[in-house]
Design a protein around this motif. Structure first.
Motif, PDB file in Angstrom:
ATOM      1  N   GLN A 267      -5.879  -1.367  -6.304  1.00  0.00           N
ATOM      2  CA  GLN A 267      -5.221  -2.243  -5.462  1.00  0.00           C
ATOM      3  C   GLN A 267      -4.968  -1.990  -4.338  1.00  0.00           C
ATOM      4  N   ILE A 268      -4.793  -0.436  -3.826  1.00  0.00           N
ATOM      5  CA  ILE A 268      -4.854   0.153  -2.552  1.00  0.00           C
ATOM      6  C   ILE A 268      -5.836  -0.384  -1.838  1.00  0.00           C
ATOM      7  N   GLU A 269      -7.050  -0.222  -2.593  1.00  0.00           N
ATOM      8  CA  GLU A 269      -8.368  -0.361  -1.811  1.00  0.00           C
ATOM      9  C   GLU A 269      -8.554  -1.862  -1.392  1.00  0.00           C
ATOM     10  N   GLU A 270      -8.241  -2.837  -2.254  1.00  0.00           N
ATOM     11  CA  GLU A 270      -8.124  -4.139  -2.109  1.00  0.00           C
ATOM     12  C   GLU A 270      -7.345  -4.494  -0.979  1.00  0.00           C
ATOM     13  N   ASP A 271      -5.945  -4.051  -0.937  1.00  0.00           N
ATOM     14  CA  ASP A 271      -5.113  -4.329   0.007  1.00  0.00           C
ATOM     15  C   ASP A 271      -5.484  -3.796   1.343  1.00  0.00           C
TER      16      ASP A 271
ATOM     17  N   ILE B 256       0.833  -1.152  -0.028  1.00  0.00           N
ATOM     18  CA  ILE B 256      -0.178  -0.212   0.017  1.00  0.00           C
ATOM     19  C   ILE B 256       0.888   1.318   0.158  1.00  0.00           C
ATOM     20  N   GLU B 257       2.034   1.053   0.913  1.00  0.00           N
ATOM     21  CA  GLU B 257       2.892   2.394   0.878  1.00  0.00           C
ATOM     22  C   GLU B 257       3.576   2.700  -0.393  1.00  0.00           C
ATOM     23  N   GLU B 258       4.151   1.459  -1.095  1.00  0.00           N
ATOM     24  CA  GLU B 258       4.549   1.676  -2.367  1.00  0.00           C
ATOM     25  C   GLU B 258       3.636   2.192  -3.390  1.00  0.00           C
ATOM     26  N   ALA B 259       2.355   1.582  -3.384  1.00  0.00           N
ATOM     27  CA  ALA B 259       1.329   1.992  -4.340  1.00  0.00           C
ATOM     28  C   ALA B 259       0.874   3.698  -4.184  1.00  0.00           C
ATOM     29  N   ASN B 260       0.901   4.081  -2.960  1.00  0.00           N
ATOM     30  CA  ASN B 260       0.559   5.249  -2.490  1.00  0.00           C
ATOM     31  C   ASN B 260       1.746   5.963  -3.067  1.00  0.00           C
ATOM     32  N   HIS B 261       2.927   5.759  -3.074  1.00  0.00           N
ATOM     33  CA  HIS B 261       3.953   6.484  -3.396  1.00  0.00           C
ATOM     34  C   HIS B 261       4.060   6.844  -4.933  1.00  0.00           C
ATOM     35  N   LYS B 262       4.187   5.768  -5.528  1.00  0.00           N
ATOM     36  CA  LYS B 262       3.620   5.530  -7.168  1.00  0.00           C
ATOM     37  C   LYS B 262       2.592   6.318  -7.316  1.00  0.00           C
TER      38      LYS B 262
ATOM     39  N   TYR C 121      -0.266  14.858 -25.193  1.00  0.00           N
ATOM     40  CA  TYR C 121      -0.264  15.302 -23.731  1.00  0.00           C
ATOM     41  C   TYR C 121      -1.691  14.710 -23.358  1.00  0.00           C
ATOM     42  N   ASP C 122      -2.727  14.348 -24.234  1.00  0.00           N
ATOM     43  CA  ASP C 122      -4.024  13.887 -23.838  1.00  0.00           C
ATOM     44  C   ASP C 122      -3.882  12.370 -23.786  1.00  0.00           C
ATOM     45  N   GLU C 123      -3.123  11.789 -24.803  1.00  0.00           N
ATOM     46  CA  GLU C 123      -2.781  10.546 -24.625  1.00  0.00           C
ATOM     47  C   GLU C 123      -1.995   9.966 -23.420  1.00  0.00           C
ATOM     48  N   LYS C 124      -1.119  10.615 -23.082  1.00  0.00           N
ATOM     49  CA  LYS C 124      -0.048  10.224 -21.741  1.00  0.00           C
ATOM     50  C   LYS C 124      -0.990  10.509 -20.644  1.00  0.00           C
ATOM     51  N   ILE C 125      -1.799  11.517 -20.499  1.00  0.00           N
ATOM     52  CA  ILE C 125      -2.521  11.953 -19.435  1.00  0.00           C
ATOM     53  C   ILE C 125      -3.550  10.571 -19.338  1.00  0.00           C
ATOM     54  N   ASN C 126      -4.065  10.242 -20.344  1.00  0.00           N
ATOM     55  CA  ASN C 126      -5.247   9.062 -20.263  1.00  0.00           C
ATOM     56  C   ASN C 126      -4.435   7.700 -19.903  1.00  0.00           C
ATOM     57  N   LYS C 127      -3.299   7.495 -20.334  1.00  0.00           N
ATOM     58  CA  LYS C 127      -2.507   6.430 -19.995  1.00  0.00           C
ATOM     59  C   LYS C 127      -2.117   6.437 -18.286  1.00  0.00           C
ATOM     60  N   LEU C 128      -1.737   7.663 -17.737  1.00  0.00           N
ATOM     61  CA  LEU C 128      -1.393   7.958 -16.282  1.00  0.00           C
ATOM     62  C   LEU C 128      -2.811   7.715 -15.600  1.00  0.00           C
ATOM     63  N   ASP C 129      -3.770   8.208 -15.856  1.00  0.00           N
ATOM     64  CA  ASP C 129      -5.007   8.135 -15.416  1.00  0.00           C
ATOM     65  C   ASP C 129      -5.633   6.601 -15.293  1.00  0.00           C
ATOM     66  N   THR C 130      -4.941   5.785 -16.286  1.00  0.00           N
ATOM     67  CA  THR C 130      -5.578   4.284 -16.114  1.00  0.00           C
ATOM     68  C   THR C 130      -4.838   3.627 -15.101  1.00  0.00           C
ATOM     69  N   GLU C 131      -3.393   3.997 -15.304  1.00  0.00           N
ATOM     70  CA  GLU C 131      -2.425   3.234 -14.273  1.00  0.00           C
ATOM     71  C   GLU C 131      -2.802   3.746 -12.568  1.00  0.00           C
ATOM     72  N   LEU C 132      -3.308   4.989 -12.791  1.00  0.00           N
ATOM     73  CA  LEU C 132      -3.802   5.567 -11.302  1.00  0.00           C
ATOM     74  C   LEU C 132      -4.991   4.800 -10.940  1.00  0.00           C
ATOM     75  N   ALA C 133      -5.803   4.585 -11.623  1.00  0.00           N
ATOM     76  CA  ALA C 133      -7.130   3.915 -11.341  1.00  0.00           C
ATOM     77  C   ALA C 133      -6.759   2.383 -10.852  1.00  0.00           C
ATOM     78  N   ILE C 134      -5.692   1.683 -11.584  1.00  0.00           N
ATOM     79  CA  ILE C 134      -5.344   0.359 -11.131  1.00  0.00           C
ATOM     80  C   ILE C 134      -4.766   0.430  -9.854  1.00  0.00           C
ATOM     81  N   LEU C 135      -3.846   1.301  -9.629  1.00  0.00           N
ATOM     82  CA  LEU C 135      -3.345   1.690  -8.368  1.00  0.00           C
ATOM     83  C   LEU C 135      -4.282   1.850  -6.987  1.00  0.00           C
ATOM     84  N   THR C 136      -4.978   2.468  -7.411  1.00  0.00           N
ATOM     85  CA  THR C 136      -6.213   2.877  -6.492  1.00  0.00           C
ATOM     86  C   THR C 136      -6.898   1.748  -6.088  1.00  0.00           C
TER      87      THR C 136
END
Length: 185
Positions: free
Chosen positions: A166-170, A50-56, A149-164
């Motif tokens: 994972q954090i919720e599940e953990d 969780i700590e690593e995921a929050n950092h990322k 920039y829009d494509e990069k932002i969308n990609k990062l938003d997707t990664e962020l949703a996956i991390l979020t």
């Protein structure tokens, strides 16, 4: 004396049962402690994840913020260059109209017969054509950057949703482990 012998015999016979019950209690305590140890280890591992995921996640949020800032800057450039392009197109159109005018003929725009700027267009027309090409190039470049920039932002938003997620599940799993530890205690 017979009663005493019977009592001693009974005590001797009860000792294996008492020993067996004592061993069972010891095994149960050991198993409970082992389970508690495993749960604590799992809890620590989940907490670390969780700590690593929050950092990322924070890093991703910062990247998204920087990309949004760069995107906004490019959007401003795009707007400015679009305005310049429109102005240059109007000036270019005016020059084209001036080229078609002759002294004494009516202007197709205003109807005037006199044309004071009639001979000013020769050098300006070429300059405005060059400006048009420059503005169009800058607009194309800014548009590509905004899209990138829009494509990069969308990609990062997707990664962020996956991390979020994972954090919720953990976090949920840790809450379950903590409840089971409390139940064992």
């Amino acid at each position: 004396s017979r009663m005493r012998m019977l009592d001693r015999l009974k005590k001797k016979l009860d000792k294996p049962y008492q020993l067996k019950a004592s061993v069972k209690r010891g095994i149960n305590q050991f198993l409970e402690m082992e389970l508690e140890t495993q749960n604590w280890k799992l809890n620590e591992e989940k907490s670390r994840r969780i700590e690593e995921a929050n950092h990322k996640a924070n890093q991703l949020k910062n990247q998204v913020q920087e990309l949004n800032k760069a995107r906004a800057e490019q959007k401003l450039i795009l707007e400015e260059e679009s305005k310049k392009l429109e102005k240059a197109k109007i000036e270019n159109l005016a020059l084209e109209l001036r080229k078609s005018l002759s002294h004494g003929e009516n202007c197709p725009v205003c109807g005037a017969v006199e044309h004071p700027y009639l001979h000013d267009e020769a050098h300006n027309l070429e300059s405005y054509s060059e400006d048009l090409a420059i503005y169009e190039s800058k607009i194309e470049e800014a548009t590509k950057l905004v899209t990138n920039y829009d494509e990069k932002i969308n990609k990062l938003d997707t990664e962020l949703a996956i991390l979020t997620k994972q954090i919720e599940e953990d976090t949920s799993e840790i809450a379950g482990i903590d409840k089971s530890l409390l139940a064992v205690s």
